[in-house]
Each structure stands twice: as structure tokens, then as C-alpha cells.
Design an enzyme around this catalytic site. Structure first.
Site, PDB file in Angstrom:
ATOM      1  N   GLY A  36       0.847  -1.089  -0.124  1.00 27.67           N
ATOM      2  CA  GLY A  36       0.025  -0.075  -0.188  1.00 27.67           C
ATOM      3  C   GLY A  36       0.947   0.861  -0.167  1.00 27.67           C
ATOM      4  N   TYR A  85      -8.199   5.033 -10.400  1.00 33.45           N
ATOM      5  CA  TYR A  85      -8.856   6.240  -9.033  1.00 33.45           C
ATOM      6  C   TYR A  85      -7.455   7.086  -8.957  1.00 33.45           C
ATOM      7  CZ  TYR A  85      -7.673   1.909  -6.589  1.00 33.45           C
ATOM      8  OH  TYR A  85      -7.202   0.880  -5.625  1.00 33.45           O
ATOM      9  N   MET A 101      -4.722   0.508 -10.002  1.00 33.48           N
ATOM     10  CA  MET A 101      -5.500   1.273  -9.194  1.00 33.48           C
ATOM     11  C   MET A 101      -6.186   2.884 -10.503  1.00 33.48           C
ATOM     12  SD  MET A 101      -3.560   0.935  -6.486  1.00 33.48           S
ATOM     13  CE  MET A 101      -1.558   1.085  -7.555  1.00 33.48           C
ATOM     14  N   GLU A 153       3.448   0.261  -4.450  1.00 33.38           N
ATOM     15  CA  GLU A 153       3.634   1.766  -5.028  1.00 33.38           C
ATOM     16  C   GLU A 153       5.021   2.477  -4.673  1.00 33.38           C
ATOM     17  OE1 GLU A 153      -0.089   3.973  -3.842  1.00 33.38           O
ATOM     18  OE2 GLU A 153      -1.102   1.261  -3.478  1.00 33.38           O
TER      19      GLU A 153
END
Length: 352
Positions: free
Chosen positions: A88, A198, A196, A130
Site C-alpha cells: 500500500g 482512481y 488502480m 507503490e
């Protein structure tokens, strides 16, 4: 679903409509997978009212916490699969070290996910790095092959009977984050990717321009070319990644600015709009009534209320995205995150 949600968020009971839950997040530290919040995961005592099965936890049962609630949820919905997500935004800094010894990392993850106390809860692992060979909260310089090597090691350790998936960047710009790692090379090792699609735009650009955080398509005046969902999917498919291994990402929340005078996208702002948990961010279930949608752009919705401007998906715009998903032959849809929906689960019903 989020681990920290146990403290402050209620999740709608929509298990019958879900096929998979990603439990977020485990940490990556010291080159290994590690638990995030042990108390939340395995120790917190649920009351009868809070629990999935309506039975209160006892002090002496071998497993409490969210893991036990996931176990109860799987009993109610035997087809449901649960994956433990690691990394994350906050916990991705450790992947660079993990990539130096992928086999050791994979072994540590397997030992944790398949711990005998909760092995029945999890059906595999999800990696949310990420970002490999690029910058997120921190910058990674482990090289273009690091992600592929990591996923190969995880697949070798977890085997064919477990799921191995990954959340990946949606940056479709030339020379951007998709180009920084060999996502095509790693695709053979994953069951699917969660691009992802968004958070393309938000109030980290404090003065605007206002723009929808999850556009499906480009539109005149979009602040950054390549920052929209269909560009992401087209780029990944163009690399040779099978459509069936790509899921479309939906946000169950909005991103917003304050100090906005212009109703249409592209207006100036003075900063992030106030939100329940963080500035510039609010759940759909709140925005639906607090700031109802006033228009659509790029296949998603936006809303102007007072001097605040928000963008978010609605059941109607999700329907548009599902038509696109089906036309593209994608493997399915995923979303962040369950507790942002209404109590009746109207967004997940729109997906379903």
C-alpha cells in the site's frame, strides 16, 4: 477492506455479491512480510452486535479479531475468497529490500499468510507495491526486473492452488510508472492485476484545476494526458497482458476541493475540501446526500455544493464503466473500499 476499519468504519453486509476480499494491509519490512496491526487482526474481541455470526467472542477462543470475522464470513458465503494484501501507499518502502532476495521474501509471506492459526482464512496473497522502480511515498530504484522477480518467487512458493495478484499503477503516460517496471513479464505469474484507475487527480494540487479523480475517458481540458482509466487498460493490453488478467478499479469515495466558484471541471481552488477522515477525501455514502452529483465528465460524476467541488462515481457512472469493462473483455472489477458504500450497498449492486 481495511484493517484499520475495525476501529471506526462499519462495512455493509454484502458478502453475497462479493467474490474476493483483499484484506489491507500487511507490512513489508526487513525484507519480509509482516503483520500490520496484530491486535486488530487477531486479538480484538467482537461483541455479538459487531460480529458476522451474531455471537460474541470469548476471551479464551484461539483466534479473535478481524481474521476470525473473515472466517465467519466465509462460513456464511462458502464461495468467498480472501487475499492478504501487503504494502500500500504507506508500507511500500520495504519492497526494495525484499526484491534483493525474492525467495526469502516469498518464504516469509507464505509462513505468515499460511500460519496454522488462520491458514483457512486466506486463499492467497496480493502485492500492492507503490511503485516498482518509480516513486510513491518513497522512491524505489530496484530496477525494471525487480517486480517480475518478486512475483515469480511468490508464485513458486504459493503454488498453483493459491491466488497471487497485484495492485499496479494506472499511469499510462509515456515513460511513466507502467513503463518503469516489466508488468508484461510478470503477468504470467499473477492470476490478475488490479490497475488502480482512481486518484488520477485530487487536492494535493491545492489550487486545482478541479478534475475528476477517476475518469473513464479523456475530455477537453483534462490536466494530464494519459490520466484516465481507458488509457490505462489500453496501455496494459498493448503490452500483451491478457484482458482477462486485468480488472477495472472503482473508487467508493470522492476527492474534492474548496474555494471553488466554477461548477464545471477546470476551476481554481484554495485547498482540499473538509472530509470525515482526511481533507479532500470523503466516502460516497456521505457525498451522495451532502453534495449530490450535478454533472458528468469523462464517464464519471462531479458535484458542486457551496464552494466545494467533488468528483466520485455513482450507480449511473459505474453502469457506464461496466459496459466498457464488458466491451474490453476484462476479468472483472475491484474497488477501494467496501465501507465507503451505502448501508444497502448501492455501488456494489451497480457493479454486480
Amino acid at each position: 477492506m481495511t484493517e484499520w476499519g475495525t476501529y471506526c468504519r462499519r462495512t455493509p453486509e454484502v458478502g453475497v455479491r462479493l467474490t474476493h476480499i483483499n484484506y489491507a494491509f500487511g507490512n513489508v519490512t526487513g525484507g519480509k512480510c509482516a503483520a500490520g496491526d496484530n491486535y486488530a487482526a487477531t486479538e480484538r474481541t467482537y461483541t455479538a452486535a459487531e460480529s458476522v455470526d451474531g455471537v460474541a467472542d470469548t476471551w479464551d477462543q484461539p483466534l479473535r479479531g478481524t481474521f476470525n470475522q473473515l472466517r465467519e464470513l466465509k462460513k456464511k458465503h462458502p464461495g468467498l475468497k480472501v487475499l492478504w494484501s501487503f504494502g500500500g501507499w504507506t508500507w511500500s518502502a520495504g519492497f526494495g529490500e525484499a526484491a534483493k532476495n525474492p525467495a526469502a521474501f516469498a518464504q516469509s509471506c507464505y509462513d505468515l499468510v499460511e500460519n496454522s492459526k488462520w491458514a483457512d482464512v486466506f486463499d492467497g496473497i496480493d502485492i500492492d507495491w507503490e511503485y516498482p522502480n518509480a516513486c510513491g511515498a518513497t522512491c524505489d530504484t530496484s530496477g525494471r526486473a525487480a517486480f517480475t522477480n518478486l512475483m515469480q518467487a511468490l508464485r513458486a512458493k504459493f503454488g498453483a492452488s493459491n491466488l497471487v495478484t497485484a495492485a499496479i499503477t494506472a499511469d499510462a503516460t509515456a515513460g511513466g510508472k507502467i513503463d518503469a517496471a516489466d508488468y508484461a513479464g510478470a503477468a504470467q505469474y499473477v492470476d490478475w492485476y488490479n490497475p488502480m484507475t482512481y486518484d488520477f487527480f485530487g487536492a494535493w494540487a491545492t489550487t486545482g484545476p478541479t478534475a475528476p479523480h477517476s475518469p473513464l475517458n479523456s475530455y477537453p481540458g483534462i490536466p494530464q494526458a494519459g490520466y484516465y482509466s481507458s488509457a490505462t487498460i489500453a496501455k496494459l493490453k498493448g503490452l500483451g497482458i491478457p484482458a482477462a488478467k486485468l480488472l477495472l478499479g472503482i473508487g467508493f469515495y470522492g476527492r474534492g476541493w474548496t474555494g471553488v466558484t466554477q461548477a464545471a471541471p477546470g476551476g481554481t481552488a484554495t485547498g482540499p475540501a473538509a472530509g470525515t477522515y482526511e481533507a479532500g477525501f470523503e466516502d460516497y455514502k456521505v457525498l451522495k446526500t451532502k453534495c449530490p452529483a450535478t454533472g458528468t465528465v469523462g464517464g464519471t460524476a462531479y458535484a458542486k455544493c457551496g464552494n466545494n467541488w467533488w468528483s466520485y462515481d455513482t450507480p449511473a457512472t459505474i453502469a457506464t464503466k461496466m459496459t466498457y469493462k464488458n466491451q474490453q473483455g476484462l476479468g472483472g472489477t475491484f474497488f477501494w473500499e467496501l465501507s465507503g458504500d451505502t448501508a444497502g450497498g448501492e455501488l456494489i449492486k451497480a457493479i454486480n
